[in-house]
Scaffold this active site. Structure first.
Site, mmCIF file in Angstrom:
data_model
loop_
_atom_site.group_PDB
_atom_site.id
_atom_site.type_symbol
_atom_site.label_atom_id
_atom_site.label_comp_id
_atom_site.label_asym_id
_atom_site.label_seq_id
_atom_site.Cartn_x
_atom_site.Cartn_y
_atom_site.Cartn_z
ATOM 1 N N HIS A 101 0.855 -1.186 0.000
ATOM 2 C CA HIS A 101 0.000 0.000 0.000
ATOM 3 C C HIS A 101 0.892 1.238 0.000
ATOM 4 O O HIS A 101 1.620 1.488 0.959
ATOM 5 C CB HIS A 101 -0.896 -0.002 1.242
ATOM 6 N N ASP A 124 -1.944 3.991 -4.564
ATOM 7 C CA ASP A 124 -2.711 3.135 -3.663
ATOM 8 C C ASP A 124 -2.123 1.736 -3.512
ATOM 9 O O ASP A 124 -1.881 1.272 -2.409
ATOM 10 C CB ASP A 124 -4.179 3.033 -4.096
ATOM 11 N N SER A 145 -2.956 5.102 5.875
ATOM 12 C CA SER A 145 -4.047 5.607 5.046
ATOM 13 C C SER A 145 -4.464 6.991 5.528
ATOM 14 O O SER A 145 -4.632 7.227 6.724
ATOM 15 C CB SER A 145 -5.240 4.640 5.122
ATOM 16 N N GLY A 180 3.092 4.986 3.949
ATOM 17 C CA GLY A 180 2.507 5.671 5.106
ATOM 18 C C GLY A 180 1.104 5.184 5.370
ATOM 19 O O GLY A 180 0.496 4.488 4.537
ATOM 20 N N VAL A 235 -2.641 9.775 5.230
ATOM 21 C CA VAL A 235 -1.531 10.642 5.622
ATOM 22 C C VAL A 235 -1.193 11.662 4.538
ATOM 23 O O VAL A 235 -0.523 12.663 4.806
ATOM 24 C CB VAL A 235 -0.290 9.791 5.982
ATOM 25 N N GLY A 236 -1.659 11.428 3.306
ATOM 26 C CA GLY A 236 -1.442 12.397 2.237
ATOM 27 C C GLY A 236 -0.576 11.908 1.087
ATOM 28 O O GLY A 236 -0.018 12.705 0.333
ATOM 29 N N LYS A 237 -0.474 10.607 0.927
ATOM 30 C CA LYS A 237 0.379 10.046 -0.145
ATOM 31 C C LYS A 237 -0.142 10.434 -1.525
ATOM 32 O O LYS A 237 0.629 10.876 -2.387
ATOM 33 C CB LYS A 237 0.440 8.513 -0.013
ATOM 34 N N SER A 238 -1.438 10.257 -1.757
ATOM 35 C CA SER A 238 -2.003 10.526 -3.084
ATOM 36 C C SER A 238 -1.977 12.013 -3.409
ATOM 37 O O SER A 238 -1.689 12.406 -4.546
ATOM 38 C CB SER A 238 -3.435 9.990 -3.165
ATOM 39 N N GLU A 255 -6.600 8.316 -6.495
ATOM 40 C CA GLU A 255 -7.778 8.628 -5.691
ATOM 41 C C GLU A 255 -7.480 9.804 -4.762
ATOM 42 O O GLU A 255 -6.515 9.769 -3.997
ATOM 43 C CB GLU A 255 -8.185 7.421 -4.830
ATOM 44 N N ARG A 286 17.594 15.388 11.816
ATOM 45 C CA ARG A 286 17.674 16.775 11.343
ATOM 46 C C ARG A 286 18.752 16.988 10.300
ATOM 47 O O ARG A 286 18.688 17.938 9.505
ATOM 48 C CB ARG A 286 17.924 17.715 12.530
#
Length: 322
Positions: free
Chosen positions: A139, A178, A156, A154, A158-161, A203, A244
């Site tokens: 995924h 996805d 579901s 990451g 979290v902002g991948k797409s 998506e 960092r």
């Protein structure tokens, strides 16, 4: 075990059936290595793998032509009787009568190609290494940024797409959203692609399914890409200490291969697409021999740093800021 039908190999490489009567091409191929059976035709079968595609060229053909007909038939029969999946004649060679007889007797498809033997063997090997490779589905999102294949993982939501869409808008390419199908094509190389049913689709929650190829053109997508490094997105944790300076090299293991990776914390206000883009440039710099974090360590300590003195570097920067 993964397999591919012989009929798919025939269509992919424009192989011509040479049998006097139709043969069943629905034979499963399980081995990626293609064999030139010169030793076997000479009588040596120790460690021979009968599950491999067999290809002969000028040398093997000339050797068989030099044999008396009865001897030639015996040698060809012995090879065909092992249960090989097919027998391919390269360089437009025509099948000998003994090959036709053995093909019918043992049910082995006889195929022909106009290609040079070495080129044909190399091309089939390369394709089978991909089609029969060990694989896993993960995924995540796979994009190409400045020629680097970046696998974004990451949880579901979290902002991948959304990150992938912004990366495409910045002129880079989407490979999969996805679900990423990852194949181990060698001991050091992973190849990623999208399952055919969701290829080029993305998506976006609240918007729905988008066809990136139709929206942004064919230059915005790619069928497959080598995975160079991994970015793990996670929600910002105030109690967690994040890297960092990049002195500590993280890795993510996929199918037994350790890939360089980064963990990027996500919180409002961070432009993840820009961060991913810069991470790709920085990764390329490192592969070309320049490491900004190590350059800073040399300025501070006068030598390379393995990450054990990260706190000293942080204190140095904090004191500098003050």
């Amino acid at each position: 075990m993964e397999s591919i039908l012989l009929s798919d190999v025939v269509s992919s490489f424009n192989l011509k059936p040479l049998n006097e009567q139709p043969m069943d091409l629905n034979i499963h191929i399980y081995e990626s290595d293609v064999i030139r059976p010169g030793l076997q035709l000479a009588g040596h079968y120790l460690h021979f793998g009968p599950d491999h595609i067999q290809v002969i060229g000028n040398m093997e053909y000339a050797f068989l032509a030099s044999c008396p007909p009865a001897e030639r038939q015996r040698r060809i029969n012995k090879l065909f009787a092992t249960g090989i999946p097919c027998f391919i004649l390269a360089r437009s060679h025509q099948p000998m009568p003994e090959m036709q007889k053995a093909s019918v007797r043992y049910g082995v498809p006889l195929l022909g190609s106009d290609e040079a033997t070495g080129s044909l063997v190399s091309a089939i090997n390369k394709q089978l290494n991909v089609d029969l490779a060990e694989r896993i589905s993960m995924h995540g999102v796979l994009v190409e940024v400045y020629g680097e294949g970046i696998l974004i993982l990451g949880d579901s939501g979290v902002g991948k797409s959304e990150t992938a869409l912004e990366i495409v808008k910045r002129g880079h390419r989407l490979i999969a959203d996805d679900l990423v199908e990852i194949r181990k094509v060698s001991d050091t190389t992973l190849l990623g692609m999208a399952p055919e049913i969701i290829r080029y689709l993305i998506e976006i929650r609240g918007v729905g399914i988008l066809d990136v190829k139709e929206l942004y053109g064919v230059s915005s997508v790619k069928l497959q890409e080598k995975i160079d490094f991994v970015i793990n997105l996670e929600y910002w944790d105030e109690d967690k200490l994040y890297e960092r300076f990049g002195l500590v090299n993280e890795t993510t293991n996929i199918l037994g291969i350790d890939l360089p990776s980064l963990t990027i914390p996500v919180r409002p206000g961070r432009n993840l697409a820009v961060i991913v883009e810069v991470a790709a440039i920085n990764f390329r710099q490192k592969t070309m021999g320049y490491d900004a974090a190590q350059a800073l360590a040399r300025r501070v300590f006068g030598q390379e740093n393995d990450g054990s003195d990260t706190k000293i570097v942080e204190q140095y920067i904090d004191d500098f800021d003050r």
